[in-house]
Motif scaffolding. Structure first.
Motif, PDB file in Angstrom:
ATOM      1  N   GLU A 141     -31.797 -33.466  34.213  1.00 49.39           N
ATOM      2  CA  GLU A 141     -31.587 -33.866  35.735  1.00 49.39           C
ATOM      3  C   GLU A 141     -30.223 -34.297  35.966  1.00 49.39           C
ATOM      4  OE1 GLU A 141     -35.842 -35.604  37.579  1.00 49.39           O
ATOM      5  OE2 GLU A 141     -34.545 -36.893  36.319  1.00 49.39           O
ATOM      6  N   ALA A 142     -29.700 -35.510  35.203  1.00 49.22           N
ATOM      7  CA  ALA A 142     -28.340 -35.784  35.257  1.00 49.22           C
ATOM      8  C   ALA A 142     -27.169 -34.811  35.188  1.00 49.22           C
ATOM      9  CB  ALA A 142     -28.240 -37.012  34.254  1.00 49.22           C
ATOM     10  N   ARG A 143     -27.482 -33.938  34.325  1.00 48.78           N
ATOM     11  CA  ARG A 143     -26.439 -33.149  33.948  1.00 48.78           C
ATOM     12  C   ARG A 143     -26.354 -32.086  35.142  1.00 48.78           C
ATOM     13  NH1 ARG A 143     -23.828 -30.299  29.733  1.00 48.78           N
ATOM     14  NH2 ARG A 143     -24.206 -32.023  28.453  1.00 48.78           N
ATOM     15  N   ASP A 144     -27.569 -31.558  35.710  1.00 46.65           N
ATOM     16  CA  ASP A 144     -27.777 -30.770  36.756  1.00 46.65           C
ATOM     17  C   ASP A 144     -27.071 -31.400  37.987  1.00 46.65           C
ATOM     18  OD1 ASP A 144     -29.095 -28.324  36.913  1.00 46.65           O
ATOM     19  OD2 ASP A 144     -30.259 -29.033  38.515  1.00 46.65           O
ATOM     20  N   THR A 145     -27.149 -32.647  38.365  1.00 45.90           N
ATOM     21  CA  THR A 145     -26.368 -33.423  39.388  1.00 45.90           C
ATOM     22  C   THR A 145     -25.215 -33.236  39.269  1.00 45.90           C
ATOM     23  OG1 THR A 145     -28.503 -34.768  39.577  1.00 45.90           O
ATOM     24  CG2 THR A 145     -26.644 -35.390  41.020  1.00 45.90           C
ATOM     25  N   GLY A 146     -24.782 -33.526  37.990  1.00 47.27           N
ATOM     26  CA  GLY A 146     -23.392 -33.769  37.597  1.00 47.27           C
ATOM     27  C   GLY A 146     -22.601 -32.523  37.936  1.00 47.27           C
ATOM     28  N   MET A 147     -23.211 -31.408  37.200  1.00 46.81           N
ATOM     29  CA  MET A 147     -22.427 -30.012  37.255  1.00 46.81           C
ATOM     30  C   MET A 147     -22.474 -29.596  38.990  1.00 46.81           C
ATOM     31  SD  MET A 147     -21.424 -28.910  34.436  1.00 46.81           S
ATOM     32  CE  MET A 147     -21.129 -27.478  34.816  1.00 46.81           C
ATOM     33  N   LYS A 148     -23.284 -29.901  39.689  1.00 52.35           N
ATOM     34  CA  LYS A 148     -23.392 -29.698  41.264  1.00 52.35           C
ATOM     35  C   LYS A 148     -22.137 -30.172  41.663  1.00 52.35           C
ATOM     36  CE  LYS A 148     -28.117 -28.303  41.798  1.00 52.35           C
ATOM     37  NZ  LYS A 148     -29.320 -29.061  41.995  1.00 52.35           N
ATOM     38  N   LEU A 149     -22.143 -31.630  41.384  1.00 49.29           N
ATOM     39  CA  LEU A 149     -21.012 -32.270  42.088  1.00 49.29           C
ATOM     40  C   LEU A 149     -19.756 -31.829  41.461  1.00 49.29           C
ATOM     41  CD1 LEU A 149     -22.831 -35.635  42.250  1.00 49.29           C
ATOM     42  CD2 LEU A 149     -21.522 -34.424  44.284  1.00 49.29           C
ATOM     43  N   LEU A 150     -19.635 -31.559  40.132  1.00 47.94           N
ATOM     44  CA  LEU A 150     -18.271 -30.975  39.619  1.00 47.94           C
ATOM     45  C   LEU A 150     -17.795 -29.540  40.348  1.00 47.94           C
ATOM     46  CD1 LEU A 150     -18.309 -31.487  35.719  1.00 47.94           C
ATOM     47  CD2 LEU A 150     -17.114 -32.783  37.638  1.00 47.94           C
ATOM     48  N   GLU A 151     -18.682 -28.832  40.608  1.00 47.81           N
ATOM     49  CA  GLU A 151     -18.679 -27.827  41.459  1.00 47.81           C
ATOM     50  C   GLU A 151     -18.130 -28.033  42.841  1.00 47.81           C
ATOM     51  OE1 GLU A 151     -21.782 -24.131  41.670  1.00 47.81           O
ATOM     52  OE2 GLU A 151     -21.425 -24.888  39.591  1.00 47.81           O
ATOM     53  N   ARG A 152     -18.848 -28.786  43.547  1.00 43.41           N
ATOM     54  CA  ARG A 152     -18.264 -29.290  44.738  1.00 43.41           C
ATOM     55  C   ARG A 152     -16.660 -29.738  44.855  1.00 43.41           C
ATOM     56  NH1 ARG A 152     -22.224 -33.716  47.732  1.00 43.41           N
ATOM     57  NH2 ARG A 152     -20.664 -34.413  49.272  1.00 43.41           N
ATOM     58  N   VAL A 153     -16.527 -30.493  43.929  1.00 45.85           N
ATOM     59  CA  VAL A 153     -15.141 -30.891  43.801  1.00 45.85           C
ATOM     60  C   VAL A 153     -14.162 -29.877  43.088  1.00 45.85           C
ATOM     61  CG1 VAL A 153     -15.558 -33.502  44.189  1.00 45.85           C
ATOM     62  CG2 VAL A 153     -15.411 -32.232  41.854  1.00 45.85           C
ATOM     63  N   GLY A 154     -14.827 -28.775  42.827  1.00 48.61           N
ATOM     64  CA  GLY A 154     -13.861 -27.827  42.283  1.00 48.61           C
ATOM     65  C   GLY A 154     -13.365 -27.610  40.916  1.00 48.61           C
ATOM     66  N   ILE A 155     -14.318 -28.476  39.902  1.00 44.94           N
ATOM     67  CA  ILE A 155     -13.773 -28.718  38.542  1.00 44.94           C
ATOM     68  C   ILE A 155     -14.795 -28.469  37.557  1.00 44.94           C
ATOM     69  CG2 ILE A 155     -11.277 -29.500  38.650  1.00 44.94           C
ATOM     70  CD1 ILE A 155     -12.677 -32.321  38.988  1.00 44.94           C
ATOM     71  N   SER A 156     -15.711 -27.427  37.917  1.00 44.41           N
ATOM     72  CA  SER A 156     -16.808 -27.283  36.945  1.00 44.41           C
ATOM     73  C   SER A 156     -16.354 -27.189  35.813  1.00 44.41           C
ATOM     74  CB  SER A 156     -18.041 -26.541  37.689  1.00 44.41           C
ATOM     75  OG  SER A 156     -17.542 -25.477  38.070  1.00 44.41           O
ATOM     76  N   ALA A 157     -15.325 -26.199  35.877  1.00 44.03           N
ATOM     77  CA  ALA A 157     -14.787 -25.677  34.434  1.00 44.03           C
ATOM     78  C   ALA A 157     -14.415 -26.622  33.636  1.00 44.03           C
ATOM     79  CB  ALA A 157     -13.505 -24.515  34.721  1.00 44.03           C
ATOM     80  N   GLN A 158     -14.087 -27.766  33.867  1.00 51.57           N
ATOM     81  CA  GLN A 158     -13.520 -28.911  32.898  1.00 51.57           C
ATOM     82  C   GLN A 158     -14.779 -29.574  32.576  1.00 51.57           C
ATOM     83  OE1 GLN A 158     -10.282 -28.353  32.873  1.00 51.57           O
ATOM     84  NE2 GLN A 158     -10.049 -27.115  34.567  1.00 51.57           N
ATOM     85  N   ALA A 159     -15.880 -29.422  32.651  1.00 54.08           N
ATOM     86  CA  ALA A 159     -17.127 -30.602  32.463  1.00 54.08           C
ATOM     87  C   ALA A 159     -16.956 -30.780  31.006  1.00 54.08           C
ATOM     88  CB  ALA A 159     -18.354 -29.696  32.834  1.00 54.08           C
ATOM     89  N   ASP A 160     -16.706 -30.128  30.082  1.00 50.16           N
ATOM     90  CA  ASP A 160     -16.806 -30.541  28.696  1.00 50.16           C
ATOM     91  C   ASP A 160     -15.454 -30.988  28.148  1.00 50.16           C
ATOM     92  OD1 ASP A 160     -19.561 -30.476  27.938  1.00 50.16           O
ATOM     93  OD2 ASP A 160     -19.437 -28.155  28.154  1.00 50.16           O
ATOM     94  N   LYS A 161     -14.472 -31.276  28.926  1.00 49.21           N
ATOM     95  CA  LYS A 161     -13.012 -31.858  28.262  1.00 49.21           C
ATOM     96  C   LYS A 161     -13.147 -33.471  28.396  1.00 49.21           C
ATOM     97  CE  LYS A 161     -10.073 -27.885  29.300  1.00 49.21           C
ATOM     98  NZ  LYS A 161      -8.925 -27.565  30.213  1.00 49.21           N
ATOM     99  N   PHE A 162     -12.312 -34.071  27.801  1.00 51.09           N
ATOM    100  CA  PHE A 162     -12.065 -35.413  28.089  1.00 51.09           C
ATOM    101  C   PHE A 162     -11.112 -35.614  29.112  1.00 51.09           C
ATOM    102  CE2 PHE A 162     -13.251 -35.294  23.483  1.00 51.09           C
ATOM    103  CZ  PHE A 162     -14.369 -36.224  23.547  1.00 51.09           C
ATOM    104  N   PRO A 163     -11.286 -36.835  30.057  1.00 55.65           N
ATOM    105  CA  PRO A 163     -10.523 -37.038  30.947  1.00 55.65           C
ATOM    106  C   PRO A 163      -8.838 -36.915  30.848  1.00 55.65           C
ATOM    107  CG  PRO A 163     -12.186 -38.997  30.870  1.00 55.65           C
ATOM    108  CD  PRO A 163     -12.268 -37.858  29.501  1.00 55.65           C
ATOM    109  N   GLY A 164      -8.534 -37.299  29.543  1.00 55.74           N
ATOM    110  CA  GLY A 164      -7.094 -37.515  29.112  1.00 55.74           C
ATOM    111  C   GLY A 164      -6.477 -35.977  29.310  1.00 55.74           C
ATOM    112  N   GLN A 165      -7.434 -34.844  29.067  1.00 55.37           N
ATOM    113  CA  GLN A 165      -6.800 -33.551  29.053  1.00 55.37           C
ATOM    114  C   GLN A 165      -6.722 -32.906  30.480  1.00 55.37           C
ATOM    115  OE1 GLN A 165     -10.316 -32.619  26.389  1.00 55.37           O
ATOM    116  NE2 GLN A 165      -8.970 -31.167  25.679  1.00 55.37           N
ATOM    117  N   LEU A 166      -7.119 -33.761  31.502  1.00 51.71           N
ATOM    118  CA  LEU A 166      -6.862 -33.332  32.823  1.00 51.71           C
ATOM    119  C   LEU A 166      -5.835 -33.830  33.675  1.00 51.71           C
ATOM    120  CD1 LEU A 166      -9.866 -32.336  32.438  1.00 51.71           C
ATOM    121  CD2 LEU A 166     -10.552 -33.441  34.499  1.00 51.71           C
ATOM    122  N   SER A 167      -5.319 -33.080  34.939  1.00 48.16           N
ATOM    123  CA  SER A 167      -4.167 -33.869  35.622  1.00 48.16           C
ATOM    124  C   SER A 167      -4.708 -35.014  36.327  1.00 48.16           C
ATOM    125  CB  SER A 167      -3.659 -32.532  36.449  1.00 48.16           C
ATOM    126  OG  SER A 167      -4.662 -32.377  37.602  1.00 48.16           O
ATOM    127  N   GLY A 168      -3.691 -35.598  36.689  1.00 48.96           N
ATOM    128  CA  GLY A 168      -4.134 -36.803  37.832  1.00 48.96           C
ATOM    129  C   GLY A 168      -4.952 -36.476  38.985  1.00 48.96           C
TER     130      GLY A 168
END
Lengths: 231, 228, 248
Positions: free
Chosen positions: C118-145
């Motif tokens: 459930e948690a993963r599902d909700t998480g993925m949906k929200l990542l999609e909503r903010v437009g970065i579902s492709a980065q789900a399995d990265k660490f925060p340090g790998q992302l831009s600000g």
């Protein structure tokens, strides 16, 4: 070379004793370190005072002397107690293995206290706030955030403590624990080749140190993969 | 199980004799070891492999093995070698005090060289570039810029090492030296009163450690007068 | 007009840091669905105010009510409120040792007791909503600000909060990344989320805010609808502040 082969079984047994001693002490070290660090960071003045006293004593007294205090001190106390039951008893002690593990763990535990404390303080306050803002309880924040962040920050320092811990296991031969140094002492009385025997001990320690160093490198690699990936 | 205070008073003169030996061993090992460490670290940071690699091996051996084992190799082990027992070196190596000093010195040198190397690596490379840009040679830069800053950066770790060496001197008692710990062990063997005697010895070490720590702190404060 | 009581209500709130009077007599009601933008010079108490709303700081006097719960010093009440209030920080504060998706899942599992799926599902949906579902399995340090801040917004939204607090969410960002975060916030506002945003992005304020609150020296100097606030500020201090911001 032949001398080493003749005694290889004994050296192997001695190495096993040292390795057991290492892991038993390690568990105690982690307990002392966590208790000490928590006490030092607590609001209670009494807890802080006790923890400070503990670290000052255990870091200022030679580990060898501390070992003698723990072993002979406990032996005298135990013997006196036993004699009050049965005056015939001449000597009673805590098994040297456990006295040794305990004494060594006190020393390294005192150092670990400082390392853990520094690591707890090094945690970004913003992360703790973010976890709180998500509604995590204090316990959850500790368990899921502070602890995992802490051990990552403590890792380099703790690796050095592990090396000290390993080397301190050599001391317990003095109270009769049959580690590799004890083995070498016995072998020497038979074959009169002290240089060969003690050098063998040195190289066994060197090998074990290397294992620790390599293991820590692997753990660090795993623990810091989130940083490494960043660039 | 009573705590015998008069026993401590009676043992005090002998413990003070031990203190004198502990102090001599400590100061000699620390000064000689540190001097050797300076030579070692210069070799260690050299770009010439025949200089840096042997030092790397040396440091690896001494940091990876217990001092007690090193001490046993030197005191009990070396006489096995023919050229030591029959050669001119025997005058030294048959002396337990010399052996203890020798083992501790080699140890201090290994640890301190590593500490100094850490200090040198910690010096801001911009400063080195700046002095290069001013036309200073490598040696001049090292003496005037790198070394003083590196020394200051090394001081906290070095002060820990100073305490470690003090504690390591206690191992000398295992090769028949009557330093503080050696004297204490002897008295305990005679009286079987470990608490009184060992705790007195412990207090002596704690006082020494306290003096050393405060001395270093004083030094640090003096050095830190200039900018960080 | 309001049939329901306000979802957030601050009444005569005071806060001190030692002898420093950080908040002076703050009164503020926020209705459900309202968007409030809080602005003011640095050190004016804006952050302190919203941090008091979810109990990251404890106020010293007055009452703060959130979603019917009165904020007390009690840990339990604080947690109860924080579960319903999402917060986004200036410095993102993503947990660096967890992957993006794990950042989103942790609180859902620990606080909401959801299953992993459930948690993963909700998480993925929200990542999609903010437009970065492709980065789900990265660490925060790998992302831009900008991406990190969008993850932080998604993380807060995972808890299905009734209110969102934004504490200068774009101040730590490079200029080219500000708009991607503001877009997500604007979208959120359009969907009807109750929001309090501390920000200096006056364009965002003008288009989104129902009310703009101007703070200075720990007090609310004035509050009003965007049109009147920008066109005709009542106080001299407000005017001065706006001049400085807009001339930038």
């Amino acid at each position: 070379m032949q001398e080493i082969i003749n005694w290889s079984d004994e050296f192997l047994a001695g190495a096993m004793v040292i390795i057991q001693l290492f892991f038993v002490s390690l568990l105690m070290v982690i307990v002392w370190g966590l208790l000490g660090a928590t006490a030092k960071l607590s609001n209670s003045r009494i807890a802080r005072g006790i923890a400070n006293g503990f670290t000052v004593l255990c870091r200022g007294i030679p580990e060898f002397l501390l070992l003698l205090i723990v072993y002979f001190g406990s032996a005298v106390t135990l013997t006196n107690i036993a004699r009050s039951w049965d005056p015939e008893i001449r000597f009673m002690d805590i098994p040297p293995f456990w006295a040794g593990a305990f004494a060594i763990s006190l020393v390294i535990g005192a150092y670990a206290t400082e390392t853990f404390r520094g690591a707890f303080l090094g945690i970004d306050k913003g992360l703790v706030e973010a976890a709180k803002a998500l509604g995590l309880t204090r316990f959850q924040v500790f368990w899921r955030l502070r602890l995992p962040m802490m051990w990552r920050l403590a890792l380099p320092g703790f690796g050095n403590h592990l090396l000290s811990l390993l080397k301190d296991t050599a001391l317990v031969s003095v109270i009769g624990v049959q580690g590799i140094l004890f083995t070498a002492q016995q072998a020497t009385t038979v074959n009169h080749k002290p240089f060969t025997m003690y050098l063998t001990v040195a190289f066994i320690f060197l090998a074990l140190s290397t294992v620790i160093v390599v293991t820590m490198k692997c753990i660090e690699k795993y623990a810091y993969r989130h940083l490494e990936a960043a660039r | 199980m009573t705590f015998d205070g008069s026993l401590i008073i009676d043992s005090l003169p002998r413990l003070m004799d031990g203190l004198w030996i502990t102090l001599r061993l400590y100061v000699l090992a620390l000064t000689c070891g540190t001097t050797l460490a300076i030579a070692l670290v210069l070799m260690r940071i050299s770009s010439k492999k025949y200089l840096s690699w042997p030092v790397m091996g040396y440091i690896y051996f001494f940091r990876g093995t217990p001092i007690l084992v090193q001490l046993f190799i030197i005191y009990y082990g070396l006489p096995q070698l023919e050229f030591i027992r029959t050669g001119p070196l025997w005058t030294f190596f048959r002396e337990p005090f010399f052996c203890a000093w020798f083992a501790l010195t080699l140890n201090v040198a290994a640890y301190t060289a590593e500490i100094f190397r850490g200090g040198i690596l910690g010096v801001n490379s911009g400063l080195v570039e700046a002095s290069k840009a001013l036309g200073m040679t490598y040696t001049q830069t090292f003496r005037k810029v790198t070394a003083p800053i590196a020394f200051k950066l090394s001081l906290p770790a070095y002060s820990n090492e100073m305490i470690s060496v003090l504690k390591a001197t206690a191992l000398a008692s295992t090769v028949t030296i009557f330093d503080v710990t050696g004297v204490a062990r002897k008295i305990v063997a005679e009286t079987f009163a470990p608490y009184e005697i060992f705790l007195s010895a412990a207090i002596i070490y704690l006082v020494l450690a306290w003096v050393i720590q405060n001395g270093v702190r004083h030094l640090e404060r003096r050095i830190s007068r200039y900018a960080n | 007009m309001p049939s329901k009581p306000p979802i957030i209500s601050l009444k005569s709130v005071h806060k001190y840091f030692g002898t420093y009077h950080a908040l002076r007599n703050i009164n503020l009601d926020v209705e459900e669905g309202q968007k409030i933008v809080v602005c003011g010079p640095s050190g004016s108490g804006k952050s302190t105010m919203i941090r008091c709303v979810n109990g990251l700081e404890q106020h010293d006097e007055g009452d703060i009510t959130v979603n019917g719960h009165m904020m007390t010093t009690d840990e339990k009440t604080g947690n109860l409120i924080r579960q319903e209030v999402g917060m986004v920080f200036q410095s993102f504060n993503l947990f660096p040792h967890m992957k993006v998706i794990e950042n989103l899942m942790m609180a859902q599992r620990m606080v909401r007791k959801k299953t992993k799926a459930e948690a993963r599902d909700t998480g993925m949906k929200l990542l999609e909503r903010v437009g970065i579902s492709a980065q789900a399995d990265k660490f925060p340090g790998q992302l831009s600000g900008g991406q990190q801040q969008r993850v932080a917004i998604a993380r807060a939204l995972c808890m299905n909060p009734k209110v969102m607090l934004f504490d200068e969410p774009t101040s730590a960002l490079d200029p080219e990344m500000i708009s991607e975060v503001l877009e997500v916030m604007t979208e959120l506002a359009r969907e009807g989320m109750t929001m309090i945003c501390v920000t200096h992005e006056m364009g965002f304020a003008r288009s989104v805010a129902d009310r703009i609150v101007f703070m200075d020296e720990g007090e609310i100097v004035e509050a009003g609808e965007p049109e009147t606030f920008f066109a005709n500020p009542e106080h001299n201090r407000t005017r001065k502040f706006l001049d400085q911001i807009i001339s930038h």
